[in-house]
Design a protein around this motif. Sequence first.
Motif, short mmCIF file in Angstrom:
data_model
loop_
_atom_site.label_atom_id
_atom_site.label_comp_id
_atom_site.label_asym_id
_atom_site.label_seq_id
_atom_site.Cartn_x
_atom_site.Cartn_y
_atom_site.Cartn_z
N GLU A 1 -5.69 -20.39 32.59
CA GLU A 1 -5.50 -18.95 32.73
C GLU A 1 -5.22 -18.67 34.20
N TRP A 2 -3.96 -18.84 34.57
CA TRP A 2 -3.56 -18.68 35.96
C TRP A 2 -3.53 -17.21 36.36
N THR A 3 -3.86 -16.96 37.61
CA THR A 3 -3.78 -15.59 38.12
C THR A 3 -2.41 -15.37 38.75
N VAL A 4 -1.92 -14.16 38.61
CA VAL A 4 -0.63 -13.78 39.19
C VAL A 4 -0.87 -12.70 40.23
N THR A 5 -0.51 -12.98 41.47
CA THR A 5 -0.76 -12.08 42.59
C THR A 5 0.55 -11.59 43.18
N HIS A 6 0.59 -10.30 43.43
CA HIS A 6 1.77 -9.70 44.04
C HIS A 6 1.75 -9.99 45.54
N LEU A 7 2.78 -10.66 46.05
CA LEU A 7 2.82 -11.04 47.46
C LEU A 7 3.50 -10.00 48.33
N THR A 8 4.66 -9.53 47.93
CA THR A 8 5.41 -8.58 48.75
C THR A 8 4.79 -7.19 48.63
N ARG A 9 4.97 -6.39 49.68
CA ARG A 9 4.36 -5.07 49.72
C ARG A 9 5.39 -3.94 49.71
N GLY A 10 6.56 -4.19 50.24
CA GLY A 10 7.58 -3.15 50.25
C GLY A 10 8.19 -2.96 48.87
N VAL A 11 8.67 -1.76 48.61
CA VAL A 11 9.34 -1.47 47.34
C VAL A 11 10.84 -1.68 47.53
N GLY A 12 11.45 -2.41 46.63
CA GLY A 12 12.88 -2.65 46.74
C GLY A 12 13.31 -3.83 45.92
N SER A 13 13.96 -4.80 46.57
CA SER A 13 14.50 -5.96 45.86
C SER A 13 14.38 -7.20 46.73
N VAL A 14 14.06 -8.31 46.08
CA VAL A 14 14.02 -9.62 46.74
C VAL A 14 15.06 -10.50 46.08
N ASP A 15 15.88 -11.15 46.89
CA ASP A 15 16.90 -12.03 46.34
C ASP A 15 16.51 -13.48 46.63
N TYR B 1 17.81 0.36 37.99
CA TYR B 1 18.07 0.96 39.29
C TYR B 1 16.75 1.02 40.06
N GLY B 2 16.87 1.04 41.39
CA GLY B 2 15.70 1.21 42.24
C GLY B 2 16.04 2.09 43.42
N GLU B 3 15.26 1.96 44.49
CA GLU B 3 15.45 2.81 45.65
C GLU B 3 16.22 2.11 46.76
N VAL B 4 16.95 1.04 46.43
CA VAL B 4 17.66 0.26 47.42
C VAL B 4 19.05 0.83 47.68
N PHE B 5 19.67 0.33 48.73
CA PHE B 5 21.01 0.77 49.13
C PHE B 5 22.02 0.40 48.05
N PHE B 6 22.86 1.37 47.70
CA PHE B 6 23.93 1.15 46.73
C PHE B 6 25.21 1.72 47.32
N HIS B 7 26.12 0.82 47.69
CA HIS B 7 27.29 1.24 48.46
C HIS B 7 28.14 2.26 47.73
N GLU B 8 28.44 2.03 46.45
CA GLU B 8 29.34 2.94 45.77
C GLU B 8 28.74 4.34 45.70
#
Length: 420
Positions: free
Chosen positions: A101-115, A208-215
Amino acid sequence: GRFECPVFLGLDTVAFGFSDQAYGFSTTPMLYRGDLKSPEVVRITIGDTPALLRSVVLSDARLGARVGMIEDAGTLILPGTREFDSGLYRAAAPALGPADEWTVTHLTRGVGSVDSFDARNGRVVFVGMRGPNLPELFELRDGIEHRLTSFNEWVAAECRVVEPRFLSVSRGSGMSVEGWVLIPEGIASMPGSCPGILNIHGGPKTAYGEVFFHEMQTWAARGYAVIYCNPRGSAGKGDAFADIRGRYGTIDYDDIMAFLDAALQRFPEIDSGRLGVTGGSYGGFMTNWMIGHTDRFKAAASQRSISNWTAFWGTSDIGYWFADDQMAATPWSEPDKYAFHSPLSYADAVTTPTLFIHSDSDYRCWIQDGLQMFTALKYHGVPSRFAWFEGENHELSRTGKPQARICRLKEIISWFDTYL
């Protein structure tokens, strides 16, 4: 089921994602562990977790290849999406309690997108999009994100970047649809000050999220308000929310229109009599669907779309299995259902001037789907234009040749300028 992203945890142990297809093709995978010396596998993620192995917050300005999962010091670093945030998570065996029963921890703190990302000896670096900014390189140290680069700071300094305004709309039974509105700078607060563009994402299981969208920033810079949301069918809120198999154009359409109505009420500066609609892939399907079911839009731009599910079944690189799954039927078991959910069936009701954009190397949504809808509208006397992009594919708006991407935006802006 479907297996994906295998990673060795040792010489004989493998972790991997597995989807049982309970919600069809779009079912989110869970994490499993297997021993190469044994046929048995064990599920290691239990309970409420984000959509692991999924970084699906959309942008047309991202950088870096997608990475599935990385082993680091016996733990797993992997992407995940919850609501409208795609971040990084760590899955680890617990120090106490059941070993599986592995634990899943959120590492990043900012809201957006990780590639793209990498991890070694506890150090995690990633390419991320934060707020209305373009991608930069970040490092995680002690639970804090530290930006390492400033390659794209010039954009915010030299260009007008509009901050998205968040809006949540109740849809009953404890369910809501979230989205955003871009209001152009310098627009007076008087009612009806600017036209609006409803932009519908592809997938449909993306977000969709709150990240930059060029168009969308480009349209806002031209004086258009931009309205966009995550209706049912979208990712980030669980598989039940995302499951619209056999219901395309029904509950998703209702969600989008409800969000549009709420946005117009919240932002009266948007002129409800000067609305356009656009979208690509699933968003192109929905654009085709909308113009056959409402006359509220004065112009439309349908991109890399589906108009005929039976034709899509027989031509798309994913057609024969994706259409079966998403229609919950085959063209032979329920031909009437395929016809009902095909926008082409309603082309005789369309009055909205429509631009079609398709690429001739698009093997996902073949050019014939756009041509069928375009021809039908021309036949019925609806002002229409077909923009054929030679040598481009399904990714035209995101990774197409620069001159083709510029041409595409000019086509859309010219069409909306003419009719809005």
